[in-house]
Design an enzyme around this catalytic site. Sequence first.
Site, PDB file in Angstrom:
ATOM      1  N   ALA A  11       0.619  -1.204   0.129  1.00  0.00           N
ATOM      2  CA  ALA A  11      -0.062   0.100   0.027  1.00  0.00           C
ATOM      3  C   ALA A  11       1.040   1.374  -0.043  1.00  0.00           C
ATOM      4  CB  ALA A  11      -1.078   0.069   1.212  1.00  0.00           C
ATOM      5  N   ARG A  16      10.541   7.634  -1.394  1.00  0.00           N
ATOM      6  CA  ARG A  16      11.906   7.421  -1.724  1.00  0.00           C
ATOM      7  C   ARG A  16      12.666   7.185  -3.321  1.00  0.00           C
ATOM      8  NH1 ARG A  16      14.746   4.358   3.281  1.00  0.00           N
ATOM      9  NH2 ARG A  16      12.578   3.799   3.653  1.00  0.00           N
ATOM     10  N   LYS A  23       5.436   2.231  -6.312  1.00  0.00           N
ATOM     11  CA  LYS A  23       6.895   1.546  -5.782  1.00  0.00           C
ATOM     12  C   LYS A  23       6.926  -0.006  -6.290  1.00  0.00           C
ATOM     13  CE  LYS A  23       8.070   0.486  -1.553  1.00  0.00           C
ATOM     14  NZ  LYS A  23       8.638   0.464  -0.313  1.00  0.00           N
ATOM     15  N   GLY A 140      16.805  -3.455  12.918  1.00  0.00           N
ATOM     16  CA  GLY A 140      16.562  -3.795  13.926  1.00  0.00           C
ATOM     17  C   GLY A 140      17.267  -4.919  14.286  1.00  0.00           C
ATOM     18  N   ARG A 333      10.067  -7.624 -36.584  1.00  0.00           N
ATOM     19  CA  ARG A 333       8.992  -6.870 -36.094  1.00  0.00           C
ATOM     20  C   ARG A 333       7.915  -8.093 -35.684  1.00  0.00           C
ATOM     21  NH1 ARG A 333       7.656  -1.859 -39.530  1.00  0.00           N
ATOM     22  NH2 ARG A 333       5.915  -1.805 -37.953  1.00  0.00           N
ATOM     23  N   LYS A 351       8.041  -7.578 -41.093  1.00  0.00           N
ATOM     24  CA  LYS A 351       6.916  -7.176 -40.272  1.00  0.00           C
ATOM     25  C   LYS A 351       5.614  -8.009 -40.791  1.00  0.00           C
ATOM     26  CE  LYS A 351       3.859  -4.339 -41.095  1.00  0.00           C
ATOM     27  NZ  LYS A 351       2.329  -4.605 -41.185  1.00  0.00           N
ATOM     28  N   ASN A 386       3.410  -2.057 -48.868  1.00  0.00           N
ATOM     29  CA  ASN A 386       2.129  -2.497 -48.263  1.00  0.00           C
ATOM     30  C   ASN A 386       1.049  -1.633 -47.842  1.00  0.00           C
ATOM     31  OD1 ASN A 386       4.009  -1.598 -46.335  1.00  0.00           O
ATOM     32  ND2 ASN A 386       3.288  -3.079 -44.742  1.00  0.00           N
ATOM     33  N   ARG A 440      10.409  -1.277 -65.881  1.00  0.00           N
ATOM     34  CA  ARG A 440      11.147  -0.191 -65.693  1.00  0.00           C
ATOM     35  C   ARG A 440      11.338   0.460 -66.815  1.00  0.00           C
ATOM     36  NH1 ARG A 440      16.090  -4.646 -64.643  1.00  0.00           N
ATOM     37  NH2 ARG A 440      16.503  -4.960 -66.928  1.00  0.00           N
TER      38      ARG A 440
END
Length: 460
Positions: A11, A16, A23, A140, A333, A351, A386, A440
Amino acid sequence: MTNRYAVVLAAGKGTRMKSKLYKVLHPVMGRPMVQHVVDQLKKLQLENITTVVGFGAEMVQDQLGSDSKFVVQENQLGTGHAVMQAEEFLLNKTGTTIVVCGDTPLLTHETIEAMLNHHEMEEAKATILTVKAPDPTGYGRVIRNTKGDVEKIVEHKDANQSELEVDEINSGTYCFDNKLLFETLKKVSNNNSQGEYYLPDVIEILKQANEKVSAYQSPNFEETIGVNDRIALSQAEKIMKKRINENHMKNGVTIIDPDHTYIGPDVKIKPDAVIHPGSIINGATKIGSDTVIGPNTEINNCEIGSETVVKQSVANDSYIGDRVQIGPFAHIRPLASIGDDVKIGNFVEIKKAKIDQNSKVSHLSYIGDAEVGTGVNIGCGTITVNYDGTNKHLTRIEDDAFIGCNSNLIAPVTVGKGAYVAAGSTINKDVPNDALSIARARQTNKEDYVKKINHTNKDQ
């Protein structure tokens, strides 16, 4: 067997971290911290897992989904108050509850289970997960009596000289007799400088009531690290990376430089694969045996077959078959499907395309929204055109076709089986099987044109 439950404390905002991201959602090796914690708990036989959320509650719930039940701590009034919020799921239930912080991503299910077993074997009402700290400053201290039972927990600032010399510390993870936990939480006071209800106060109240409080000492300090800032986050990342890489190496994978190789926790790699430095492999990636990855390669959510080589390239959300050669500097991709014995060369982008076996796209080409058959050769500089500005269209290149260099295939278009497309062509109509298509402009040579231009410029 005793019923077992878990409460995950998630929670706190984590100021920090100095981040807009909640977090416990900060990733460690690509997976949010709280997900690491819950994933370890799921490996145990628990009746339920309850996660206490507060700031960013919806994001945590979206992340964990059905892996946990949720309660909300509206006001941040301490760890004891947070556990109280789980009362709706745990009140009056018999068994053992483990309370673990959502910012301890390195804690393993083996350690948690060992702690639970110790707690139940000792018939303790509470058990603290402790550890020997290389530098206990700020932690502690756990003070034991001559029998080895926990006498008290002393915060660093309150410890005398002999207590400061103790290197066994409180990790912040606890086991409790469930019914006694919620009875005792009602006795916890917020008479302190922060005005909060602290979970460790339950330990003191139980001791005063002559209830047995035990401690289980973890053999691994690194497991107990809590992540409260970016420095600790980087330490957790480093430790998790080392753990993952070592597991792969134990299973027969060669990692040339583990310090510079990043493999996500869900990646599966078969023996005799080789991973070179600078490689980042994430998501649900699967890599076959004898495959070589890297150097400097990024792979996300891909299935890669055996004896394939992917070097200095990027691949995302795709299938890559056996004995495929990719790179250097290729980009695979999403939704690509590359068959066996295919070659994808340097500066090629694939892709949403299927490339069937024994085909080659060797250099400097873009193949998107395409179906490429077997034995196809696609020459340098080929583009499947495409996109018409509104919609994407499909290009089909059938088996054994040959596409000459610098060709544009304007979709939708099909190049038939065995057909040839002459270099430099722009194809906007289907090419029949076994045909040669030339599209061409006819070449025209202007004799002595340059001399005439130069002479005119001089006269000016």
